[in-house]
Design a protein around this motif. Structure first.
Motif, PDB file in Angstrom:
ATOM      1  N   SER A 148       5.689  34.065 -25.850  1.00 30.15           N
ATOM      2  CA  SER A 148       5.638  34.203 -27.301  1.00 30.15           C
ATOM      3  C   SER A 148       7.008  34.627 -27.819  1.00 30.15           C
ATOM      4  O   SER A 148       7.539  35.660 -27.415  1.00 30.15           O
ATOM      5  N   TYR A 149       7.560  33.806 -28.708  1.00 27.55           N
ATOM      6  CA  TYR A 149       8.836  34.107 -29.350  1.00 27.55           C
ATOM      7  C   TYR A 149       8.562  34.555 -30.777  1.00 27.55           C
ATOM      8  O   TYR A 149       7.911  33.834 -31.548  1.00 27.55           O
ATOM      9  N   GLN A 158      11.904  38.963 -30.309  1.00 27.28           N
ATOM     10  CA  GLN A 158      11.032  39.547 -29.287  1.00 27.28           C
ATOM     11  C   GLN A 158      10.430  38.417 -28.449  1.00 27.28           C
ATOM     12  O   GLN A 158       9.908  37.451 -28.997  1.00 27.28           O
ATOM     13  N   VAL A 159      10.531  38.568 -27.126  1.00 27.73           N
ATOM     14  CA  VAL A 159       9.977  37.581 -26.202  1.00 27.73           C
ATOM     15  C   VAL A 159       8.951  38.290 -25.326  1.00 27.73           C
ATOM     16  O   VAL A 159       9.290  39.247 -24.613  1.00 27.73           O
ATOM     17  N   THR A 160       7.705  37.831 -25.389  1.00 31.57           N
ATOM     18  CA  THR A 160       6.624  38.422 -24.609  1.00 31.57           C
ATOM     19  C   THR A 160       6.085  37.385 -23.637  1.00 31.57           C
ATOM     20  O   THR A 160       5.843  36.227 -24.014  1.00 31.57           O
ATOM     21  N   TYR A 161       5.879  37.807 -22.395  1.00 35.64           N
ATOM     22  CA  TYR A 161       5.351  36.947 -21.342  1.00 35.64           C
ATOM     23  C   TYR A 161       3.975  37.472 -20.954  1.00 35.64           C
ATOM     24  O   TYR A 161       3.838  38.646 -20.595  1.00 35.64           O
ATOM     25  N   LEU A 270      19.836  45.046 -26.387  1.00 33.73           N
ATOM     26  CA  LEU A 270      18.726  44.584 -25.565  1.00 33.73           C
ATOM     27  C   LEU A 270      17.814  45.749 -25.205  1.00 33.73           C
ATOM     28  O   LEU A 270      18.293  46.818 -24.808  1.00 33.73           O
ATOM     29  N   CYS A 271      16.512  45.529 -25.341  1.00 38.53           N
ATOM     30  CA  CYS A 271      15.494  46.518 -24.998  1.00 38.53           C
ATOM     31  C   CYS A 271      14.433  45.828 -24.137  1.00 38.53           C
ATOM     32  O   CYS A 271      14.174  44.638 -24.307  1.00 38.53           O
ATOM     33  N   THR A 272      13.813  46.587 -23.240  1.00 37.44           N
ATOM     34  CA  THR A 272      12.851  45.978 -22.325  1.00 37.44           C
ATOM     35  C   THR A 272      11.896  47.017 -21.772  1.00 37.44           C
ATOM     36  O   THR A 272      12.178  48.223 -21.809  1.00 37.44           O
ATOM     37  N   GLN A 331      13.281  42.612 -25.999  1.00 36.67           N
ATOM     38  CA  GLN A 331      13.725  42.538 -27.386  1.00 36.67           C
ATOM     39  C   GLN A 331      15.248  42.432 -27.459  1.00 36.67           C
ATOM     40  O   GLN A 331      15.952  43.024 -26.642  1.00 36.67           O
ATOM     41  N   TYR A 332      15.704  41.709 -28.489  1.00 33.71           N
ATOM     42  CA  TYR A 332      17.127  41.481 -28.708  1.00 33.71           C
ATOM     43  C   TYR A 332      17.383  41.740 -30.196  1.00 33.71           C
ATOM     44  O   TYR A 332      16.972  40.961 -31.047  1.00 33.71           O
TER      45      TYR A 332
END
Length: 339
Positions: A148-149, A158-161, A270-272, A331-332
């Motif tokens: 999900s972008y 935000q990129v969620t897998y 960048l956050c993760t 997250q970017y």
């Protein structure tokens, strides 16, 4: 917020779609159904549009270029030593695709799939879904993955897998995105910060040994204090003779941000929720190499669980039990640099 869809080409007989998410600032996030690729991130200022992501404008370039530009890779990103691991007391042997080892889940991984897309034209998120079959990639279980972008109103990508499998398997995908935050100028003079004290040591085949190295300023790997990539490369060349970064950092404390890349006018933080960051200096568009320290087009920054985690205690948990759903989020955050 608006989302539009356009055809971008054809892959293995199916149309590839480009999705563009645009917010009220006219920032744009562009993604492709092919390989759930992050194609571009465009921001606006008084000088016009600025692309922060190294990208191609033609599908064939994405398919044939070996640098995995912008693609979602996996089901396990990075390398698995000897293409082998133990899961539930059973040894799983996969087909190597880099010498004796496996990289990015093999030759039938997420980076080879054309995903199915879903979105709300008035929304802020594109959901891209595919299923990796065990019979195709050799991993236990059929794994359904949704990437999900999202583009927020305040310019955060935000990129969620999300993954769910029919049998206990491994799940550690990432986006192999390359950044350049200075309008395409060489990244050597861009400023890098990494909130990490430990580096994963690797063997001659870039497979983790299971040992962490504490970074020092003299090593060239220490970016705890902001410095240009060129300064790090010079120190690295002096210490080891190497003139590129292709390294995995262990993020012991996931304080935000875990990293930042900054140019004269633009920056990305960048956050993760994961414990690893791989950086890779590269020229994915095929620029000629020069003597000494090369002039690099882009820096890959891959957020994931530390490489080869399944084979090293303390590296992180990438086991996905059968029937359970696991999600990861990176997250970017875009920042305009005030001079």
């Amino acid at each position: 917020m608006t989302i539009t869809q356009a055809e971008f080409g054809n892959y293995q007989g199916s149309p590839v779609y480009q999705y563009t998410i645009e917010n009220a600032h006219h920032s744009q996030l562009k993604v492709l159904s092919y390989a759930a690729t992050w194609q571009d991130f465009i921001v606006q200022d008084d000088q016009g549009e600025h692309s922060l992501v190294t990208h191609f404008d033609d599908l064939d370039d994405y398919v044939r270029t070996p640098y995995q530009v912008g693609k979602t890779v996996g089901r396990v990103a990075g390398r698995i030593g000897q293409a082998r691991f133990n899961l539930g007391g059973q040894t799983v042997q996969l087909t190597p695709n880099e010498g004796a080892n496996l990289i990015h889940g093999g030759d039938r991984g997420l980076q080879t799939r054309n995903f199915d897309g879903q979105f709300d034209p008035d929304g802020d998120t594109v959901n891209l879904t595919t299923t990796l079959r065990s019979s195709e990639d050799g991993f236990p279980g059929d794994l359904t993955v949704t990437v999900s972008y999202t583009l927020t109103a305040d310019d955060v990508v935000q990129v969620t897998y999300r993954g769910q499998a029919t049998a206990t398997t491994l799940f550690n995908p990432t986006c192999h995105v390359y950044f350049n935050v200075a309008d395409g100028l060489p990244i050597n003079q861009q400023i890098l910060t990494i909130n990490a004290r430990k580096l994963v040591t690797v063997d001659d085949h870039k497979v983790p040994t299971g040992i962490f190295q504490v970074t020092t300023p003299q090593s060239g790997y220490d970016f705890q204090q902001p410095q240009t990539i060129q300064a790090g490369l010079r120190q690295l060349a002096k210490a080891t003779g190497k003139t590129e970064f292709d390294d995995c950092y262990k993020l012991d404390e996931l304080t935000e941000p875990v990293a930042q890349l900054q140019g004269p006018h633009h920056a990305l933080q960048l956050c993760t929720d994961r414990n690893g960051l791989i950086i890779f200096t590269a020229n994915p568009k095929g620029a000629p190499q020069s003597a000494g320290i090369p002039s690099y087009q882009a820096l890959a920054m891959e957020l994931q669980v530390v490489s080869d985690a399944i084979n090293h205690p303390g590296f992180g948990d990438i086991v996905l039990p059968a029937g359970e759903t696991r999600s990861y989020t990176n997250q970017y955050r875009y920042l305009a640099v005030q001079n």
